[in-house]
Structures are given as structure tokens and as C-alpha cells.
Design an enzyme around this catalytic site. Structure first.
Site, short mmCIF file in Angstrom:
data_model
loop_
_atom_site.label_atom_id
_atom_site.label_comp_id
_atom_site.label_asym_id
_atom_site.label_seq_id
_atom_site.Cartn_x
_atom_site.Cartn_y
_atom_site.Cartn_z
N HIS A 1 0.85 -1.18 0.00
CA HIS A 1 0.00 0.00 0.00
C HIS A 1 0.89 1.23 0.00
O HIS A 1 1.86 1.30 0.76
CB HIS A 1 -0.93 0.01 1.22
CG HIS A 1 -1.86 1.18 1.21
ND1 HIS A 1 -2.91 1.28 0.33
CD2 HIS A 1 -1.88 2.32 1.94
CE1 HIS A 1 -3.54 2.43 0.53
NE2 HIS A 1 -2.93 3.07 1.51
N GLY A 23 -6.91 3.38 1.65
CA GLY A 23 -7.76 3.52 0.48
C GLY A 23 -7.09 4.15 -0.71
O GLY A 23 -5.87 4.14 -0.84
N LEU A 42 -10.10 -3.58 4.08
CA LEU A 42 -9.16 -2.93 3.17
C LEU A 42 -7.99 -2.27 3.92
O LEU A 42 -8.20 -1.46 4.83
CB LEU A 42 -9.90 -1.86 2.35
CG LEU A 42 -9.07 -1.16 1.27
CD1 LEU A 42 -8.64 -2.12 0.18
CD2 LEU A 42 -9.84 0.02 0.69
N ASP A 43 -6.77 -2.61 3.51
CA ASP A 43 -5.55 -1.99 4.04
C ASP A 43 -5.42 -2.11 5.56
O ASP A 43 -4.75 -1.29 6.20
CB ASP A 43 -5.48 -0.49 3.64
CG ASP A 43 -5.47 -0.30 2.13
OD1 ASP A 43 -4.98 -1.20 1.43
OD2 ASP A 43 -5.97 0.73 1.66
N ALA A 44 -6.05 -3.13 6.10
CA ALA A 44 -6.04 -3.27 7.56
C ALA A 44 -5.37 -4.56 8.02
O ALA A 44 -5.35 -4.85 9.21
CB ALA A 44 -7.47 -3.22 8.09
#
Lengths: 284, 284, 284, 284
Positions: free
Chosen positions: D192, D201, D227-229
């Protein structure tokens, strides 16, 4: 050396650098530093110029007027003039943690910070002996839910009596009211113990541990009404590993916090910061 | 956008910024970037200005003359003019290691480097397939004790035939002769795999391991006659620990080398470097 | 919590970890930390183990003997035993610069360093007020060419009277004699204001400026007879630019120096350092 | 050299290290690396041990059973066994950006990654020539709102046909469905382009610019439904200044992204990662 510092913002157009530098040249200004920046998104031009004051033809108190008439009005500039004397007057707000306080006082002692520190205000008495060892008045103003407004009034009064120019929250563990902040727009520097905008609010090292980040950070920013959301002045980070406990993150982080806060204070002291919206230009 | 870039060096005095910016303004130059630096030790002023060429009143081929007459001579300036077109022509020299080569070609492929790469020269054939996959001619010129001078002649001939502007030694494991270097003053960029001036010469990772350093580095510099002693363009470091073997230092270091070398190439490509004695100014 | 720390070096062979961990387990040792390292070049195995002392079956004063008989002799180990109490006794040597002194005293004050500081010795009187503000005795022992040997004798006497375990040269601007150093092998920590082995000796920031490096650094190391050549404990760096003057390098560097020195002191305090030849293992 | 790698998690108690190391010693295991970690918050003990397989007394296929009976059950361990052969099989998912792809292929080419890459899958055809130049099959599976489920089925089929062990999203600009992710728990690595948890995001560089941060970063993490976690494997940062445009942030960031992603792949390849809740242990 006595110097004057001009900070300019205006719509970008041809001839600005020429006009400003011509103004300084014609009035016998010896330029020490000059830096420009064009914000392409805004279409704005920014400039910081510093020059020797002693040999300058225009008297100190007339510079702003003359510059305005000869240059500023022509480009519809927003401009500010500063001098590197007398020394700015800085108030420190602290609570119980000593690492930022020591770092600031250490630089004050060694002459790295060209500043006056007329007073330190704290909601706890713990750090009083340190402050007094440096010969600085210490005001203990404890804060609880019921007395916050009145204590802030006392703080404001003390700041005014001492002609304070700007405030540094050196790990001051209280949130200032919007009313208080309005008195010192872009003149209150806070150190937040995370890499903003990650981990806004309380206990950021606990949050960083929980999220499992591999790097922690600290952020010096101007205080605005929205918590931890003001213009960022400086940030720095440190690497951590899975085996570091929250307590170790706190210790590793403190080394970052104190260096970041002191860098931000230095930038502020030498008038190298221009706030634009919620961002900062840090001139060279 | 077509731009012109002016780089200036002269004794510091009042009025230089005014004169240069007035020159650009009067000739309808839209300044895109301007950066100055005063070297207090030398008493010298340096400036880099970049402006749009299309709307400029002075034709491209006359700018140097006009500037010289109107500004340069007055301040006894040393000045150079560059254009951001046509694309500079870069030759790569490699040996067996592929990491820097891949990094450069990757940026060339993605358009991050606005450059032509007319040829790659190597003393080993190993990297030929990579280079050919990018459609770039590859010349294998093996070097041994007896043929060095003649091979360098062939290299020079190839460089001239291809109108090469500058050379990048992307982990080229040969030392260029003084005669070769003279042909490309401040136009040969080398990546040395240590944090210079520590660990000059061969096998710096072995030397770093032996000395027990906690941080290793890489240095991009212009090649001069004295080995690893030319003006430093860029440096970067990486942290290592006692348990890292020499082989691990090599791998960790390669990540640093390729990024440092590519940054130096970028600075060179956009004319942001001014060599002053054995130091470099990297303009903003 | 009272803990014991065992540091081991021996030829690598099968069964070492099993033997040591079995010894701790059988004697009811609750392991808090354990770290190993195999130096492939030397063929040596290294280990640091720390465990709770209170519940351990072997009395404190017998651990070394019992371990030697049961494990150490079998593997022909070189082993040392430490306890995290009483607090180690650290002497500070300073000259005129205050930044490292303040940083150390700040950590001492806040409890980050679990150490006694029975005295500070200086060849200048400048820092006496700071030291006294912390309630620490300050000894002013000026040094010149003719009195160095006799002043070092006084220093040694003071160190012995105060049962000093180790010495920190916090920007002490004197070179200790070989005779002095022999009294404290691997017990004298110096901070050198460069990224060693670059810029050994005096005025490293001047040398760094002259060489035009893009990164400066600081190195904490144990003092050996050869100047600035002892085992490196910790290093850190900071980025600089062409426009930074030597004075600015000094200021930027001081922030690095104080953090590096304090990290090295911390490693030493918690017995995480093992010197091997001229390198250090820093255990996790 | 063929090696076995054991990764253990269990409640912390006395005797674990002794039991595991005794097991390896008794069966003639030559330990190459061993690392432990006690998570004090969870009260859990973690260990990674790697040893030579060739001289080990227990046949490869029985190790897990024997270990379980002799050690694992006694401490109610959660344990996994890996071998460093055959090479793991990695699938790459890409879109249009080439920087991470090139970096991975460069390491694959030079042997820095001991891995098979049986295929690359992309929703765009742009990078096909690069992939083919490395002799790797390229599958173009365009994705739109209506065909996502069916295309993911095709992806899964390709992954299964090729016996893929783990997937790397090398700037793959699609969000994988929860169903897809369930097939590869902790086996999908994403890069990311921000310093998570800041700027989750889309368009994180735009968000970073807008917030005015002074440092940007990249995060390699395992993909989970949110998401992205997912658990963070590695992070790195780069300093930026006010004058850097969003486009410059993108370029500066890409250098960070590719290095961070490749580090994460390396850790995964050599089985140095243990996911614990939403955090990762990265063994030494």
C-alpha cells in the site's frame, strides 16, 4: 547581525522576483537568504527574503509602508515583515513528562535558541525544580473539569503580562479551548506523539502497538480547533520491532518527539514557516 | 514544455538577483524555478533559474550572448545555459552485477528518466540479454592488463559516434584511466558501494564488516582522477546488525546503491548539479 | 525485578543451547530474554540469557561456579555473569559542550537510565552549574601538556574512591593515555562526532564540509589505545545539504551525537554488548 | 543446503527452550538460527528454529509427528514445519505500474529471491512485454463491475493449476473479494502506497499532499477482508518537502514501495514471519 525578514504571498505572475529584488537592491539591502516557492495548485507565489538591516536605506519602521507602496500593492501581495530582534518571547506549557522540556532548556542554555522564556506554565508541580534551576518562573495552574475556563483566563493573563509571542506545548496533556487558541493563531506549537494523521488523540503509542506498525513517529504542528489536525511543521520517525513493548515505544518515541519539537521551534524562531491553508511552507 | 536553464557563479554582491530576474522579466520569461546559494567561505553567489522557452522573447540561440552582454559581464559571471531538449544521451558501463542496470532501465522504461540510452558497454557479456530485451545495443569490450588503453580508445570512439553526453558507471568494475576521464569532466557518474570517504577502493562491504560499522552506505559521485575522491552527488545509508554477514551487507547495500545512483542520474539529467571545487550544489 | 544475565562465547557445536537452557530450567530459572548469534567467520557461538533471580534455585553467589562445572567447562566457554543490581556506577567526563551532558542527565532524572552518577569530571569549569543543579559532585581538573599524567592519576583516584564501573566521555575533548585506558577495558564509552571510520580525529565536521558529504553522523564506541578505532557500539546519521555551513553541521550533528551516545549507554547499562575483537554484538 | 524451519507458539512457561533445543540436539540437528519472543501481553512464547536437514536423524516426513509427540503436545503448542525446498511458487498480480514488477523480477533474475514465478496475472496488458522478456507466462484478465466474480474464478483456477503458494499484489489496482482472500490466508502480500494506518484507500499520495505531511511511506501487509487493515510486514518512509508536487510524491514513493515490497517478499520466502492476531513477528 540585525536582519529584516519579508514573507510574501500573491498570485503568481511574471516580474515578482524582479520587483522584490530590485526593491532590496535599490535600497542597499544585502540579501542573506532568499527562497521562493510556486504552489501550482493554488497558482500562488511565495517568497522569503532576509537581508541586513544596518546598511539598509529605509528606516526599520518605514520598510513595510514603502514596500507596500512600491511593490506589494502592485502584485496585490499579502506580506509580513519581521526582525530578528528583539528576541521572541516563548511560553512553555508542560505537564509531567520532562524530556521535551529538558531538550528545549538545553538549547536555550547553550544559545542554540535565540529566545526569551519568561515563564513555564504547568497543570502539575512535578517539573517545577527543573524550571527553577534555569531561573525561569514556574506557574502551577492545575486543571480539572470545573475550573478549565477560569484557569485558561489566568493563563492568558500571564501570557499577556509577559508579552508572550508564541506558545510551545511541550507534552502539555490538556486540550486548549477554541477560545484560547483564537488568541494565538499559528502561534501555538504542539508535539503529538505519533506520525499524524495516524493515531490522532490519546495514547497513540498504545494504538501503534495494537496496529503492529514497524515505524513510529512524532509530529510538531500548529494548534487549531480540530484536535491534532493543524498544519504540520515537522515530522520524524523511528523503527521499532515486534518485541518492543508499549513502554519501549514510549521511550523510543520520546527521542523522536524532543528532536522534532525543537526543530519546529527553531523554524518558528527564525521565521521560516508560512502557513498556507492547512499546510506549511518551510523556507530554506 | 520546453525550458531553458541558466546556472550562474560569481562573486557575491548586491544586485545580482535583481539583474537576473529583471533580465528574465523584461524578455517575457515565465520563471518555473529559481534557487540561489551563497557560499560564505568562498564569498561566491550561485543561482539556477529555469523558465519557459516558448514565450521567451530572445531566440534560443541568442540567449547566451544577450545574457552575457546585459548581465553576465557586469558581474563577471561564470554562466552556462542548458535546454531540456533534445533528451540527453547517456551511456551505461556495466560489468556483471544487474541491480543498478535494472533500476536504471526500469526508470527509462516508465518514463521517469527523460533520456536516450544509445548503448551499454561492458567488460563482461553476462548482462547482454537484459540490455537487448530493452532494444539497446550492447558492446562487449573485455579488459585485461595489456589491452586497457586500446579498449578505452574503442569505448571513446563508440561514445563519440553515439554523441554521448554523459556516462554512468553502473557498478562497472574497472578503473578508468586519467586520459579517459579528461574527455568527460563532471560527466561520468559512479556509484561507490560505501559511505565515502569511509572505505575507499575495493571490497568496501568486507571492510565495513571488519570495522564493525552499524550503518552501511552508498555514494554517487563524479569521477575524477583520484579514486573515489570526486565530488559527491548523493549518499544514502542502511542500518545493519552484528549478525549480518558480508553477503547480507552486499544485498542490503545493493538496495541503497541503486536508489542513490538513480537519484544522482536524475539530478544530472535535469541540470540541478553545480560542481564547486570538490563539492556539489544540488539546487532545489 | 532482580535478574541475572549470562553472556557466553565458545566454539560453535551442537547442544549448547540445549545445555544452557536445560541448566536454567532445572534450576527453576524463568527466562526473560535469550538471544544467540553464530559468527560463521570465527566459528564461534554467542549467547545472552537473562532470567529472574528471586525464584532461581542456585544462590546468587554460587551461580557462576555451578554453571561453570555443569555447562561452561564442557563447552570450554568464556562466560560472564551480571546482575541488574546494584545500579552500575557511571562517571561522566565533559569539557565545555553541554548537549550530551543534558541528554544524559535528563534520562537519569526521568529514570530512563537505571544508574548512579557519583561524579562528573571536567577539564573546564563551564558546566559545573548544570551538574550541581542535579546534585552531582563536579571535579574541575584542568589539563595541559605538562600536567596530564598527574591529572589522570587524580582522575583514577577519584574513580576508584567512587567505585566507578564505567566512564562516559560526553564530548570530553582530551585524549586519554594508554595507561588510563588499560584500567577500564571496554568500560569507557566515547562519542565521536563523525560517521566512523570517516573523519577520524579532530574537527570532523570541518572535514565533512570540505569533502562535501550529503550525510553526517556520530559514532559511540569503546575507547582503545588507537584513536577513534575502538569497537563501535552505535551509529546514526543525519542528512545535510550544500547550503549548510560548518556551524550548521555542528548543530545538526549534536542532535545525532546525544541520541547515539545515550543509546550506547543504555545498551551498556543493561549488559547487551559483547565485544568480539574490534566488533560488538548488540543482543536483542 | 537443505534446512528445516520450525515455528512455534504456545503459552509461556519454563522449559520450552530447553525442550525444543534438547529435541534438536538429541536428533543431531545442527542449529543455524534460533530466535524467540515472549509476548508479555498475551503471555505467549514464540520461537523460530532452523537447522540442517541432511544430517538430521529423523526423516523429513516424520519430523512433525515426532516433534509433536515429544515436545509439542507437552506444551500444547501450535507449531508448523517448513523446508527451504522445493522453491516456493509465487504469483504476481499487476496492473499498469512497472516499478515493483521490475524490482521483483530483477531480484528473481539475480538469484536474490529463491522462488519460482510460474505466472503473472494482470487486469491490463501493458506489462506483458516485460514479463515475457523474463520468460514468464502472462495472463491478461481485465476486470469490470460485471465480470469480477468470474474473472476471480479464472484467477483461482490458474493459481491452482500452477500450485501457487503465495500471491504478491505488486501495485495491483483491484480489490480482491473476501471469497478470493479466504483461499490464501496470510498468503497474499500487498503493497500500500502510504504509511498505514494513515491514508487508507485510494489516492494516498493526494491525501498526503493535502494533509501536508513531511514524510511519506509505504506499507507491505497481508491482505485481509478489511481494506488496508491486514497485518503489517514492513514499512519504510521518505522525507518530502512543501515544494514536492503530488507527482513528485508518487515518484519518491515508488522508490520506497518497491524496496518495502521486496523486503516483505524476502521475509515471507525464508519463513521469517509469524502472524499473531493483526500483528507480525519478524524473526531475526
Amino acid at each position: 547581525m540585525h536582519t529584516a525578514i519579508l514573507i510574501i504571498q500573491c498570485k503568481d505572475s511574471k516580474g515578482i522576483v524582479a520587483a522584490v529584488s530590485q526593491f532590496l537592491y535599490e535600497n542597499n539591502g544585502n540579501i542573506l537568504a532568499i527562497d521562493q516557492y510556486i504552489d501550482e495548485e493554488l497558482g500562488d507565489f511565495f517568497m522569503r527574503a532576509e537581508w541586513e538591516l544596518d546598511s539598509f536605506d529605509i528606516p526599520k519602521d518605514h520598510i513595510l509602508d514603502v514596500f507596500g507602496r512600491q511593490v506589494g500593492e502592485r502584485f496585490e501581495m499579502d506580506y509580513s515583515l519581521f526582525f530578528n530582534f528583539p528576541k521572541p518571547r516563548m511560553a512553555l506549557f508542560v505537564s509531567k513528562l520532562s524530556h521535551c522540556l529538558f531538550d528545549i532548556l538545553s538549547r536555550y542554555y547553550s544559545g542554540q535558541f535565540d529566545v526569551e522564556i519568561p515563564l513555564v506554565i504547568s497543570n502539575h508541580a512535578d517539573l517545577e525544580p527543573i524550571v527553577k534551576a534555569f531561573g525561569i518562573p514556574f506557574y502551577h495552574l492545575p486543571i480539572n473539569k470545573s475550573n478549565k475556563a477560569s484557569q485558561e483566563e489566568k493563563q492568558i493573563q500571564l501570557l499577556r503580562e509577559n508579552n508572550i509571542d508564541f506558545i510551545v506545548l511541550a507534552r502539555y496533556m490538556q486540550i486548549l479551548s477554541a477560545d484560547f487558541i483564537k488568541n494565538y493563531p499559528n502561534q501555538i506549537i504542539n508535539i503529538h506523539h505519533s506520525f499524524l494523521p495516524a493515531f490522532v488523540g490519546a495514547k497513540p503509542y498504545h494504538a501503534a502497538y495494537k496496529r503492529g506498525v514497524k515505524i513510529i513517529g512524532a509530529t510538531a504542528h500548529y494548534v487549531t480547533e480540530e484536535l491534532d489536525a493543524g498544519p504540520i511543521i515537522e515530522q520524524e520517525v523511528a523503527r521499532v520491532r515486534h518485541h518492543n513493548t508499549v513502554e519501549e515505544l514510549v521511550q523510543i518515541g520520546q527521542d523522536v518527539e524532543k528532536v522534532v519539537l525543537s526543530k519546529a521551534i527553531k523554524y518558528h524562531l527564525v521565521q521560516k514557516i508560512k502557513v498556507v491553508g492547512n499546510r506549511t511552507i518551510i523556507f530554506t
